[in-house]
Design an enzyme around this catalytic site. Structure first.
Site, PDB file in Angstrom:
ATOM      1  CE  LYS A 280      -3.699  -2.501   2.321  1.00 48.18           C
ATOM      2  NZ  LYS A 280      -4.319  -2.892   3.594  1.00 48.18           N
TER       3      LYS A 280
ATOM      4  CD  GLN B 174      -3.040  -4.331   6.721  1.00 46.39           C
ATOM      5  OE1 GLN B 174      -3.030  -3.294   6.063  1.00 46.39           O
ATOM      6  NE2 GLN B 174      -3.501  -5.461   6.231  1.00 46.39           N
TER       7      GLN B 174
ATOM      8  CG  ASP C  81      -9.604  -0.657   4.955  1.00 43.98           C
ATOM      9  OD1 ASP C  81      -9.443  -0.875   3.743  1.00 43.98           O
ATOM     10  OD2 ASP C  81      -8.859  -1.098   5.835  1.00 43.98           O
TER      11      ASP C  81
END
Ligand code: NAP
Length: 291
Positions: free
Chosen positions: A49, A93, A116
């Site tokens: 990422k 994460q 997200d």
């Protein structure tokens, strides 16, 4: 023989559009990723990422926290990032260590910075929506990636029977809702589903997101099905310098002879997920009041 849906190529095209758009902007989109602990697989995802952010000209910061961090301390750090104007997007994460309540932590992210799309208010917007993909939500990157990969085939989704294997909050449920908005008829299967092979055989579109290597065999797929493989599974491999190689949830080599379209692993959903994360960040920059 199936056409292979090249997620890498599609991702590169979208990434290039994002790079050009960022180049014309007066501000640098910023993304912060919090990583708790030193799980090597999670670190690999964060690194990719980061590389993608640099390629398109984003500002990127990784906030690496010890595995033992307390939940409240983690939430405090998220709140500081919520207030920090350098970051348009914040991502935690997953998975988090067992002593931390994932849902509480994700709910601490400002929904307007929730790249997200895992905050319950963003997930809720996909549920409570008109019959089209909502523009006023941050849609989970993998679900959005799957939808674009399906649309790239040119085959209409409307009226198709879509079977989704897996009901996680981050993949299975959101992608099922997006497909429902696109007027597919949805079936969601999980570990308690009986006779899963028969359910799979009824699919025009089959999404495999269970994390079980090569679970979907050719006997479970009818001729002409579109197969999207979300799974990322490590298989021990002493001939690979890493000591493992990656396979999906689908037995690609055999299923590709029956499917009409299929995504490979790696090179399918993975690269598209990363570019959808960039796109969500850019959407926030362009519209800070997106939600
Ligand atoms: P997860 O949270 O572990 O959920 C797995 C789901 O699969 C659960 O709903 C579980 O059912 C179901 N399941 C497990 N074993 C099953 C079986 N034998 N038969 C039927 N259903 C079964 O996983 P996730 O986070 O959704 O991820 C799924 C996979 O996608 C993983 O391999 C992950 O690495 C991968 N992934 C890839 C990307 C990408 O960008 N390519 C992004 C996210 C995830 P129950 O609910 O009944 O337990």
């Amino acid at each position: 023989m199936a056409q292979i849906i090249d997620g890498r190529l599609l991702a590169q095209k979208i990434e290039e559009q994002i790079r050009q758009e960022v180049g014309k902007m007066g501000i640098k989109p910023g993304l912060a990723i919090i990583l708790v602990g030193n799980d090597p697989a999670s670190q690999i995802y964060v690194d990719s990422k980061e590389r993608a952010c640099h390629r398109v000209g984003f500002y990127f910061e990784e906030i690496l926290l010890p595995r033992e961090i307390g939940q409240e301390k983690l939430i405090e750090i998220i709140k500081l990032l919520n207030e920090n104007p350098n970051f348009h997007g914040i991502l935690v994460q997953l998975p988090l260590p067992g002593h931390i309540d994932e849902i509480r932590v994700l709910s601490a992210i400002n929904p307007k910075k929730d790249v997200d799309g895992f905050h319950f208010s963003n997930l809720g917007r996909i549920l409570v929506t008109k019959r089209n993909t909502p523009d006023d939500a941050l849609i989970p990157a993998t679900a959005k990636a799957i939808l674009l990969l399906l649309e790239s085939t040119g085959v209409p989704i409307e009226g198709k029977k879509a079977v989704v294997l897996g009901r996680s909050n981050i993949v299975g449920k959101p992608v099922a809702l997006l497909l429902l908005q696109k007027n597919a008829t949805i079936e969601i299967c999980h570990s308690k589903t009986q006779n899963i092979a028969a359910e799979c055989l009824s699919a025009d579109i089959l999404i495999a997101a269970i994390g079980k290597p090569l679970f979907v065999t050719k006997e479970m797929v009818k001729e002409g099905t579109i197969v999207i493989d979300v799974g990322i599974n490590r298989i021990e491999d002493k001939f690979d310098p890493r000591g493992y190689h990656i396979v999906g949830d689908v037995d690609f080599e055999n299923v590709k002879n029956k499917a009409s379209f299929i995504t490979p692993v790696p090179g399918g959903v993975g690269p598209m997920t990363i570019v959808m994360l960039l796109e969500n960040t850019l959407r926030i920059v362009k519209n800070p009041d997106i939600v």
